[in-house]
Scaffold this motif. Structure first.
Motif, PDB file in Angstrom:
ATOM      1  N   LYS A  69       0.820  -1.204   0.000  1.00 23.27           N
ATOM      2  CA  LYS A  69       0.000   0.000   0.000  1.00 23.27           C
ATOM      3  C   LYS A  69       0.859   1.260   0.000  1.00 23.27           C
ATOM      4  N   ALA A  70       1.934   1.246   0.792  1.00 21.10           N
ATOM      5  CA  ALA A  70       2.812   2.417   0.858  1.00 21.10           C
ATOM      6  C   ALA A  70       3.471   2.685  -0.487  1.00 21.10           C
ATOM      7  N   ALA A  71       3.918   1.638  -1.164  1.00 19.98           N
ATOM      8  CA  ALA A  71       4.563   1.805  -2.464  1.00 19.98           C
ATOM      9  C   ALA A  71       3.603   2.414  -3.473  1.00 19.98           C
ATOM     10  N   ALA A  72       2.353   2.006  -3.423  1.00 24.87           N
ATOM     11  CA  ALA A  72       1.356   2.568  -4.338  1.00 24.87           C
ATOM     12  C   ALA A  72       1.150   4.056  -4.062  1.00 24.87           C
ATOM     13  N   ARG A  73       1.120   4.429  -2.787  1.00 20.64           N
ATOM     14  CA  ARG A  73       0.952   5.836  -2.423  1.00 20.64           C
ATOM     15  C   ARG A  73       2.146   6.667  -2.898  1.00 20.64           C
ATOM     16  N   LEU A  74       3.359   6.145  -2.704  1.00 20.50           N
ATOM     17  CA  LEU A  74       4.547   6.874  -3.139  1.00 20.50           C
ATOM     18  C   LEU A  74       4.559   7.043  -4.654  1.00 20.50           C
ATOM     19  N   ALA A  75       4.235   5.966  -5.370  1.00 21.25           N
ATOM     20  CA  ALA A  75       4.224   6.037  -6.827  1.00 21.25           C
ATOM     21  C   ALA A  75       3.210   7.073  -7.309  1.00 21.25           C
ATOM     22  N   ALA A  76       2.032   7.116  -6.675  1.00 20.77           N
ATOM     23  CA  ALA A  76       1.009   8.078  -7.064  1.00 20.77           C
ATOM     24  C   ALA A  76       1.456   9.514  -6.815  1.00 20.77           C
ATOM     25  N   ALA A  77       2.351   9.698  -5.836  1.00 22.61           N
ATOM     26  CA  ALA A  77       2.867  11.026  -5.509  1.00 22.61           C
ATOM     27  C   ALA A  77       4.121  11.379  -6.303  1.00 22.61           C
ATOM     28  N   GLY A  78       4.534  10.485  -7.204  1.00 15.80           N
ATOM     29  CA  GLY A  78       5.700  10.761  -8.032  1.00 15.80           C
ATOM     30  C   GLY A  78       7.021  10.426  -7.396  1.00 15.80           C
ATOM     31  N   VAL A  79       7.020   9.629  -6.329  1.00 19.77           N
ATOM     32  CA  VAL A  79       8.258   9.209  -5.675  1.00 19.77           C
ATOM     33  C   VAL A  79       8.623   7.821  -6.190  1.00 19.77           C
ATOM     34  N   PRO A  80       9.711   7.669  -6.946  1.00 19.37           N
ATOM     35  CA  PRO A  80      10.081   6.355  -7.487  1.00 19.37           C
ATOM     36  C   PRO A  80      10.342   5.338  -6.381  1.00 19.37           C
ATOM     37  N   CYS A  81       9.786   4.157  -6.554  1.00 19.62           N
ATOM     38  CA  CYS A  81       9.906   3.082  -5.569  1.00 19.62           C
ATOM     39  C   CYS A  81      10.207   1.793  -6.310  1.00 19.62           C
ATOM     40  N   ALA A  82      11.079   0.948  -5.734  1.00 12.71           N
ATOM     41  CA  ALA A  82      11.522  -0.263  -6.420  1.00 12.71           C
ATOM     42  C   ALA A  82      10.427  -1.322  -6.509  1.00 12.71           C
ATOM     43  N   PHE A  83       9.466  -1.302  -5.604  1.00  9.62           N
ATOM     44  CA  PHE A  83       8.405  -2.312  -5.570  1.00  9.62           C
ATOM     45  C   PHE A  83       7.654  -2.343  -6.898  1.00  9.62           C
ATOM     46  N   ARG A  84       7.402  -3.578  -7.407  1.00 13.33           N
ATOM     47  CA  ARG A  84       6.681  -3.712  -8.662  1.00 13.33           C
ATOM     48  C   ARG A  84       5.407  -4.534  -8.538  1.00 13.33           C
ATOM     49  N   GLU A 201      12.151  -1.563   2.137  1.00  9.88           N
ATOM     50  CA  GLU A 201      10.782  -1.821   2.577  1.00  9.88           C
ATOM     51  C   GLU A 201      10.302  -0.662   3.446  1.00  9.88           C
ATOM     52  N   ILE A 202       9.033  -0.336   3.324  1.00 13.39           N
ATOM     53  CA  ILE A 202       8.399   0.633   4.217  1.00 13.39           C
ATOM     54  C   ILE A 202       7.295  -0.107   4.950  1.00 13.39           C
ATOM     55  N   SER A 203       7.493  -0.326   6.238  1.00  6.89           N
ATOM     56  CA  SER A 203       6.536  -1.144   6.990  1.00  6.89           C
ATOM     57  C   SER A 203       6.696  -0.879   8.482  1.00  6.89           C
ATOM     58  N   GLN A 204       5.920  -1.608   9.274  1.00  6.06           N
ATOM     59  CA  GLN A 204       5.983  -1.489  10.728  1.00  6.06           C
ATOM     60  C   GLN A 204       7.364  -1.845  11.280  1.00  6.06           C
ATOM     61  N   ASP A 205       8.161  -2.580  10.502  1.00  4.38           N
ATOM     62  CA  ASP A 205       9.480  -3.014  10.959  1.00  4.38           C
ATOM     63  C   ASP A 205      10.513  -1.900  10.914  1.00  4.38           C
ATOM     64  N   CYS A 206      10.252  -0.846  10.132  1.00  4.01           N
ATOM     65  CA  CYS A 206      11.263   0.199   9.960  1.00  4.01           C
ATOM     66  C   CYS A 206      10.691   1.585  10.229  1.00  4.01           C
ATOM     67  N   MET A 207       9.631   1.641  11.041  1.00  2.00           N
ATOM     68  CA  MET A 207       8.992   2.906  11.380  1.00  2.00           C
ATOM     69  C   MET A 207       8.586   2.889  12.844  1.00  2.00           C
ATOM     70  N   ARG A 208       8.299   4.075  13.357  1.00  2.00           N
ATOM     71  CA  ARG A 208       7.574   4.191  14.617  1.00  2.00           C
ATOM     72  C   ARG A 208       6.242   4.851  14.315  1.00  2.00           C
ATOM     73  N   LEU A 209       5.167   4.140  14.651  1.00  2.00           N
ATOM     74  CA  LEU A 209       3.809   4.591  14.387  1.00  2.00           C
ATOM     75  C   LEU A 209       3.021   4.565  15.691  1.00  2.00           C
ATOM     76  N   ARG A 210       2.213   5.587  15.904  1.00  2.00           N
ATOM     77  CA  ARG A 210       1.380   5.636  17.097  1.00  2.00           C
ATOM     78  C   ARG A 210      -0.080   5.768  16.700  1.00  2.00           C
ATOM     79  N   HIS A 211      -0.886   4.838  17.232  1.00  2.00           N
ATOM     80  CA  HIS A 211      -2.334   4.886  17.059  1.00  2.00           C
ATOM     81  C   HIS A 211      -2.861   6.149  17.726  1.00  2.00           C
ATOM     82  N   GLN A 212      -4.052   6.583  17.317  1.00  2.00           N
ATOM     83  CA  GLN A 212      -4.612   7.784  17.925  1.00  2.00           C
ATOM     84  C   GLN A 212      -4.850   7.634  19.416  1.00  2.00           C
TER      85      GLN A 212
END
Length: 243
Positions: A69-84, A201-212
């Motif tokens: 999902k993150a790769a699709a968002r980046l691609a839509a924003a014009g940020v090149p991503c290796a995921f295919r 990879e962009i995922s929970q493994d390489c980020m810090r995310l906080r629920h509301q």
């Protein structure tokens, strides 16, 4: 979940019959013709600081759920991503770019290495007045901060990487709101023409995310000693609030 039945399915046979060309901390990689690669996510979680290194089954597919999902968002924003293309629960196809021995980290809050390496400068969890971008040299057993002039001496486009990392930050923060992005790390590869591509990879493994509600939805759960089943449960929550 069904996955595309195109080129990806056939190359899975290679993973069954050949050793990977590259094995990293969290992935196995097979090089393919045409500048692509087949990648398998290893369901590993590792924390040098907390001396934990374990396989936690079911985290691999959850990571790929998020990354797709993150790769699709980046691609839509014009940020090149290796995921295919995702081709199974834990395999995907990507453009192959050699990984440099450093990563780019964006921090929106003072946490993790910021408060551990620079005690007294910020309160843990403090909102930074603007995002901070830093570079770490990737080495075992623990990655180390590296001065930007070393990277410039290697001919690397430091300012372009900084701008691209901040663009990724904007995309992720807008997409994930009201979940809060505290920090994340990226690895950039370069095409022959010098174009920067997000190859990590962009995922929970390489980020810090906080629920509301303030609870972590990332690898901090593992760092804090939470059991595998609960990590899976909490990581699944993020998928309920993103599109």
């Amino acid at each position: 979940m069904d996955y595309p039945a195109g080129q990806g399915i056939s190359v899975l046979d290679r993973a069954k019959t050949a050793d990977p060309d590259i094995v990293g901390r969290s992935k196995r990689l097979w090089l393919l013709p045409g500048g692509q690669c087949l990648v398998q996510i290893i369901p590993s979680l590792r924390s040098f600081t907390y001396e934990r290194d374990e396989l936690v089954e079911r985290t691999g597919p959850l990571r790929l759920d998020f990354y797709e999902k993150a790769a699709a968002r980046l691609a839509a924003a014009g940020v090149p991503c290796a995921f295919r293309e995702r081709i199974s629960a834990d395999f995907y196809l990507a453009d192959y770019r050699p990984a440099p021995p450093f990563e780019v980290i964006v921090k929106n809050r003072a946490t993790g290495s910021t408060t551990r390496k620079y005690p007294g400068l910020f309160e843990d969890g403090a909102l930074l007045p603007r995002p901070v971008v830093k570079f770490d040299y990737r080495c075992d057993p623990e990655d180390q901060p590296i001065g930007e002039d070393y990277l410039r001496a290697l001919g690397l486009p430091v300012e372009a990487m900084r701008e691209r990392a901040l663009a990724v930050n904007d995309v992720l923060r807008e997409w994930l709101s009201p979940v809060e992005v505290w920090d994340f790390c990226l690895i950039f590869g370069q095409a022959d023409d010098g174009e920067l591509t997000v190859i990590s990879e962009i995922s929970q493994d390489c980020m810090r995310l906080r629920h509301q509600d303030g609870s972590p939805l990332d690898k901090d759960l593992f760092r804090d000693g939470v059991a595998g089943d609960e990590i899976v449960n909490q990581w699944s929550r993020i998928l309920d609030v993103i599109q």
